[in-house]
Design a protein around this motif. Structure first.
Motif, PDB file in Angstrom:
ATOM      1  N   TRP A 676       0.856  -1.169   0.175  1.00  0.00           N
ATOM      2  CA  TRP A 676       0.003  -0.025  -0.061  1.00  0.00           C
ATOM      3  C   TRP A 676       0.687   1.333  -0.074  1.00  0.00           C
ATOM      4  O   TRP A 676       0.607   2.169  -0.638  1.00  0.00           O
ATOM      5  CB  TRP A 676      -0.841  -0.179   1.234  1.00  0.00           C
ATOM      6  CG  TRP A 676      -1.577   1.560   1.401  1.00  0.00           C
ATOM      7  CD1 TRP A 676      -2.596   1.816   1.001  1.00  0.00           C
ATOM      8  CD2 TRP A 676      -1.206   2.301   2.397  1.00  0.00           C
ATOM      9  NE1 TRP A 676      -3.027   3.032   1.077  1.00  0.00           N
ATOM     10  CE2 TRP A 676      -2.179   3.488   2.150  1.00  0.00           C
ATOM     11  CE3 TRP A 676      -0.208   2.581   3.310  1.00  0.00           C
ATOM     12  CZ2 TRP A 676      -2.091   4.431   2.909  1.00  0.00           C
ATOM     13  CZ3 TRP A 676      -0.156   3.569   4.123  1.00  0.00           C
ATOM     14  CH2 TRP A 676      -0.922   4.613   3.857  1.00  0.00           C
ATOM     15  N   SER A 679       2.640   1.771  -3.229  1.00  0.00           N
ATOM     16  CA  SER A 679       1.641   2.197  -4.204  1.00  0.00           C
ATOM     17  C   SER A 679       1.220   3.756  -4.033  1.00  0.00           C
ATOM     18  O   SER A 679       1.328   4.237  -5.266  1.00  0.00           O
ATOM     19  CB  SER A 679       0.341   1.394  -4.216  1.00  0.00           C
ATOM     20  OG  SER A 679       0.527  -0.087  -4.415  1.00  0.00           O
ATOM     21  N   ASN A 682       4.381   5.706  -5.340  1.00  0.00           N
ATOM     22  CA  ASN A 682       4.323   5.631  -6.705  1.00  0.00           C
ATOM     23  C   ASN A 682       3.276   6.542  -7.392  1.00  0.00           C
ATOM     24  O   ASN A 682       3.531   7.566  -8.429  1.00  0.00           O
ATOM     25  CB  ASN A 682       4.065   4.371  -7.500  1.00  0.00           C
ATOM     26  CG  ASN A 682       5.455   3.369  -7.527  1.00  0.00           C
ATOM     27  OD1 ASN A 682       5.923   3.597  -8.493  1.00  0.00           O
ATOM     28  ND2 ASN A 682       5.838   2.630  -6.617  1.00  0.00           N
ATOM     29  N   ASN A 683       2.050   6.607  -6.879  1.00  0.00           N
ATOM     30  CA  ASN A 683       1.225   7.660  -7.188  1.00  0.00           C
ATOM     31  C   ASN A 683       1.525   8.936  -7.042  1.00  0.00           C
ATOM     32  O   ASN A 683       1.498   9.974  -7.740  1.00  0.00           O
ATOM     33  CB  ASN A 683      -0.293   7.330  -6.492  1.00  0.00           C
ATOM     34  CG  ASN A 683      -0.726   6.038  -6.890  1.00  0.00           C
ATOM     35  OD1 ASN A 683      -0.679   5.712  -8.177  1.00  0.00           O
ATOM     36  ND2 ASN A 683      -1.664   5.435  -5.895  1.00  0.00           N
ATOM     37  N   ILE A 789       2.187  -0.534  -8.394  1.00  0.00           N
ATOM     38  CA  ILE A 789       0.725  -0.031  -8.061  1.00  0.00           C
ATOM     39  C   ILE A 789      -0.212  -1.117  -8.085  1.00  0.00           C
ATOM     40  O   ILE A 789      -0.377  -1.806  -8.965  1.00  0.00           O
ATOM     41  CB  ILE A 789       0.280   1.200  -9.268  1.00  0.00           C
ATOM     42  CG1 ILE A 789       1.256   2.323  -9.212  1.00  0.00           C
ATOM     43  CG2 ILE A 789      -1.343   1.577  -9.131  1.00  0.00           C
ATOM     44  CD1 ILE A 789       1.181   3.462 -10.283  1.00  0.00           C
ATOM     45  N   CYS A 790      -0.884  -1.180  -6.859  1.00  0.00           N
ATOM     46  CA  CYS A 790      -1.956  -2.395  -6.977  1.00  0.00           C
ATOM     47  C   CYS A 790      -3.144  -1.823  -6.037  1.00  0.00           C
ATOM     48  O   CYS A 790      -3.397  -1.376  -4.825  1.00  0.00           O
ATOM     49  CB  CYS A 790      -1.269  -3.213  -5.744  1.00  0.00           C
ATOM     50  SG  CYS A 790      -2.286  -4.695  -5.219  1.00  0.00           S
TER      51      CYS A 790
END
Length: 943
Positions: A676, A679, A682-683, A789-790
């Protein structure tokens, strides 16, 4: 790391480290992947203000961001000679030190004194820039009056003159009587004051020149002394009061000059009598009328603002003409403007020509440096023809070769450029670029590099005496060449080839025309690419807004509301702050206001917030709006943000050692909250880079803030603490690795905005990741890893957050201490949700101080007094008993009563509305009346 974050302990030390190691220096011979910003050169005259610090912060963010992406970055530093401001300051210094004025001191001695003063002031300017953290190339400091600049300015002037774009002519200009020089519009202050409008009778004359004492026009003027220079009376062509007077003649009082009555649409029919006198040599609007109507121009003032002995009459081309008598009344000669006004008004009253006096607000022009009232005067000046130059400059913006950010400034630029006027480029000063022109005794003009060059160029015999022009060029002239002049044009072609056009110009909206537009025009005329096409000076233009004080007022020394960036960074006592702010105040009322406002806003002075907090605040202000009000609370908030970063760094260093870190490539290595945060990281990288590249520094700073504070610290760091306490050895190692990994990437990402704290902490933790390099500023800027990204993980984490937030909210609502362990029930069949809870029940319990978590059947009867929350079709709830149950019931009763009272009030309001009762169907009215009774009964039962 020390327990407490203190910017003073690290900032100056780190800057010396960067500078000593040459990290700011560009490779000036590298031909690929270059990035260049030209710093708008600050004036040598004094301290940098908040506007300078704001713009330099934006530039440094861009430079550091591109440097970390592998670009060979050049941030070109320079200082502007600031013609008028410097001449005023040094003149005062000479008067105090030597007791001489400029003429006594001499031009050569004066110029040497200016250079000496400049050298003394250089350290002050450079220190301020360094203190802010600006990573400029200190090996390439340029000065707008250095030898390379002198060579370039001469070359540019000669080129423009030889192409017929520069000419000398007598035209109307803004004349500063005190400084004895022409000024640009930018150097003038418009002040609104309460003054008088005098209505004066101008008698008509017949064809023979005889005065008709019974017929006259009443003109309105705020400057009766200028009637000595009147050449017409103007009315609006649509004004029916005067339509029959157009084409007739009147006699100017006192001097008995016969002038025509003309019509022109510039006249305001509603202002005064709607009938105005035209004095072309001393009013901008009147001058424009004279050009349109081909009226003569009469100069009545000397350059020191007194009435001439003999006036001068010119045609619209600036040539002498004898259309009018040049003699002025003997009793007015040599009087100042104010003395002449009093004398003229006295004569008009005696002769009963003064009709009336009206109080009105008028706009008066003052020199912003001298404080002297400006007089519009006909003077011989040098001008640049801008109409032809503007065409390709307009096209470059329209075609997208140059892009404005925010985009609304494109229209402002085009509007100005489409209405451009010729530019007065000469000044009657000593400090500046002396115009490379010579004259012979016949008035012929010769332009060249020096006298030898001119004699060869124009084949002038040795026995003909030629004299050098005394005027210098407007400071904006050399500034208009700065995009390439600062890159050593015309000396260094290699530097230009590598770094020009520059990438972005950062500037204020108030000088789009005075500097940005002129740079585009001059660059596109003087510089050509390999295909001989005009070269633009920069690809992008980022326009900053104006930072105002806490009350929305423009910061100025006269208002006593200026903030010195260094005072914000290092702090200042209230006593010294008041001393700074009142040094320019002379009025008691102004002084009192400054003291009150300063005491109210800074009762204990200003504590040192550090450069990083100031820079982050500037970043947050950098939106698309034109004006921003300074808020010390916002600065404090970002100081807290820096402190949060410091504490996070300390926590990591206190809990993690090199041997604690490990990484396994197995897909099952990471827990869902690891995935999390990765991710989210990365966002954040993706969004942050997008906003930076769109020049939305406000949004990019918000992206950083939200990620670090609300995701990394509030959640992942707290989860890490739990894992360190209850996790297995493998879980602890994994969490430590992710914690350091994410934090190090965040430091790199934040470095362009807050360089000091990120460098300091990075140097402390780099060994944990086996990084050998010495500085964060040369590390690669983070890039997005799409594999990380998940979306499923985002959903799982949201479930966990909702549970934890519900428990925390319940504790706060009922004031339940953490030492009371609660029992949480969950009812529902959402498999994902159940799995999240089962796998992470230890974390949830530790996070929220729960005794246990139990799943109950969906048919389980939840008591009425239970505290319930629904999360993804699952009900989570607490069932309290004993003392806590009483607390819950009391709270719920109060809450229900408040809700019922709101509904009862709303229904009463509807049912007391006569319009509703008359027009609404009866069944609806009856239903609402029944509902009202039920609600009242329910409330009473609850009580």
């Amino acid at each position: 790391m020390k327990h407490k974050y203190n910017p003073k302990d690290i900032e100056e030390m780190l800057y010396k480290f960067w500078e000593k190691n040459g990290y700011f220096s560009a490779n000036t011979s590298l031909t690929k992947k270059n990035f260049c910003i030209i710093m708008p050169p600050p004036n040598i005259t004094g301290n940098l203000h908040m506007g300078h610090a704001f713009q330099q912060t934006i530039m440094d963010i861009l430079i550091r961001y591109h440097r970390m992406q592998g670009y060979n970055t050049l941030w070109q530093m320079g200082v502007d000679h600031a013609g008028i401001a410097t001449q005023i300051l040094v003149s005062k210094q000479i008067k105090l030190q030597y007791g001489k004025d400029l003429q006594e001191f001499g031009r050569r001695n004066f110029l040497n004194q200016c250079l000496k003063w400049k050298k003394e002031n250089d350290f002050n300017i450079n220190y301020q820039i360094k203190r802010l953290g600006s990573s400029v190339d200190w090996n390439r400091i340029r000065f707008t009056l250095d030898d390379i600049s002198k060579q370039g300015v001469k070359k540019a002037f000669i080129n423009l003159y030889d192409h017929g774009l520069i000419y000398r002519k007598k035209k109307l200009s803004n004349w500063d009587i005190k400084l004895q020089t022409v000024l640009s519009d930018l150097e003038i202050e418009h002040r609104s004051i309460l003054g008088n409008m005098w209505n004066i009778k101008y008698f008509l004359v017949d064809n023979s020149g005889k005065i008709n004492r019974k017929e006259y026009l009443i003109i309105s003027t705020t400057r009766p002394e200028t009637l000595l220079g009147d050449t017409a009376i103007a009315v609006h062509p649509d004004d029916i009061r005067y339509i029959n007077f157009v084409g007739l003649f009147v006699m100017v009082p006192i001097i008995n000059r016969i002038i025509p009555v003309i019509s022109d649409s510039f006249v305001d029919m509603k202002k005064g009598t709607g009938c105005v006198k035209i004095t072309p040599a001393h009013d901008v609007n009147d001058y424009d009328v004279a050009i349109r109507k081909k009226l003569p121009l009469i100069n009545i003032f000397t350059t020191d603002g007194k009435i001439c002995n003999t006036c001068s009459v010119y045609d619209i081309n600036g040539c002498h003409t004898e259309i009018y008598d040049t003699e002025l009344p003997q009793n007015l000669k040599g009087l100042t403007r104010l003395q002449a006004r009093k004398k003229i008004l006295s004569i008009l009253q005696d002769e009963k020509i003064l009709d009336s006096i009206i109080k009105t607000n008028i706009i008066v022009l003052y020199g912003d440096r001298s404080g002297s009232e400006i007089e519009c005067m006909l003077t011989d000046q040098w001008y640049l023809r801008t109409k032809k130059l503007s065409q390709q400059a307009i096209k470059a913006v329209q075609d997208g070769q140059i892009v404005f950010f925010p985009k609304q400034y494109k229209n402002l630029y085009l509007s100005w450029m489409n209405n451009i006027q010729d530019w007065c480029i000469s000044r009657q000063l000593w400090w500046g670029h002396r115009i490379p022109a010579w004259y012979d005794n016949l008035g012929n003009i010769y332009v060249g590099y020096d006298e030898q060059h001119i004699r060869m160029k124009y084949v002038i015999p040795k026995d003909r005496i030629i004299t050098r022009e005394l005027d210098v060029l407007d400071t904006w002239f050399s500034s208009s060449l700065w995009s390439f002049l600062s890159l050593d044009w015309p000396k260094n072609k290699k530097l230009l080839q590598n770094f020009h056009p520059t990438n972005v110009l950062v500037s204020g909206f108030d000088i789009i025309f005075f500097w940005i537009a002129r740079m585009i025009m001059m660059t596109m005329h003087l510089l050509k690419d390999k295909s001989s096409n005009p070269q633009i000076p920069f690809k992008n233009v980022y326009i900053t807004g104006l930072i105002k004080d806490e009350f929305g007022q423009k910061m100025s020394k006269s208002k006593g509301n200026v903030l010195d960036p260094l005072d914000v960074i290092d702090g200042i006592s209230l006593k010294n702050l008041l001393k700074k702010r009142t040094i320019n105040s002379t009025k008691t009322s102004d002084l009192k206001k400054i003291l009150n406002n300063t005491n109210m806003m800074f009762p204990e002075g200003i504590k040192g917030f550090g450069a990083d907090a100031l820079r982050f605040t500037f970043s947050s202000y950098s939106s698309i709006t034109r004006n921003m009000n300074w808020d010390i609370n916002q600065l404090q908030g970002y100081r807290n943000f820096c402190n949060k970063i410091w504490n996070a760094g300390r926590f990591i260093l206190m809990n993690i050692r090199v041997k604690n870190l490990s990484y396994e490539s197995d897909n099952n290595f990471f827990a869902f909250f690891d995935v999390w945060i990765l991710s989210e990281l990365n966002n954040t990288i993706q969004l942050y880079r997008t906003e930076l590249e769109n020049y939305r520094f406000d949004l990019s700073s918000n992206v950083l803030y939200n990620f670090f504070w609300h995701k990394f610290c509030d959640w992942y760091l707290e989860i890490s603490k739990v894992i360190f306490e209850i996790g297995t050895s493998q879980e602890i190692q994994r969490t430590k690795y992710v914690l350091v990994y994410v934090f190090e990437i965040f430091l790199r990402m934040a470095h362009p905005m807050i360089p000091f704290i990120t460098e300091y902490i990075w140097k402390k933790i780099k060994n944990l990741l086996f990084i050998k390099e010495n500085t964060i500023m040369l590390q690669r800027f983070p890039i997005t890893n799409f594999d990380m990204i998940c979306k499923d993980t985002m959903h799982i984490m949201t479930c966990l957050q909702k549970i934890i937030l519900f428990v925390r909210k319940t504790r706060i609502t009922f004031n339940i201490n953490n030492n009371i362990l609660l029992h949480l029930f969950i009812s529902g069949f959402n498999i994902t949700f159940k799995k999240v809870v089962e796998l992470n029940h230890k974390i949830i319990k530790k996070f929220t101080f729960l005794e246990k978590i139990d799943f109950v059947n969906i048919n389980y009867h939840i008591p009425d007094h239970a505290v319930v929350e629904t999360i993804y079709d699952n009900k989570i709830f607490f069932v309290f008993d004993g003392q806590l149950n009483n607390q819950v019931m009391l709270h719920y009763k109060k809450q229900k009563i408040n809700q019922l009272n709101k509904k009862i009030f709303s229904l009463n309001k509807i049912l007391s509305n006569k319009v509703f009762l008359d027009k609404a169907p009866k069944d609806i009215v009856n239903a609402k009346q029944v509902l009202l009774k039920q609600l009242i009964q329910h409330r009473d039962d609850t009580i």
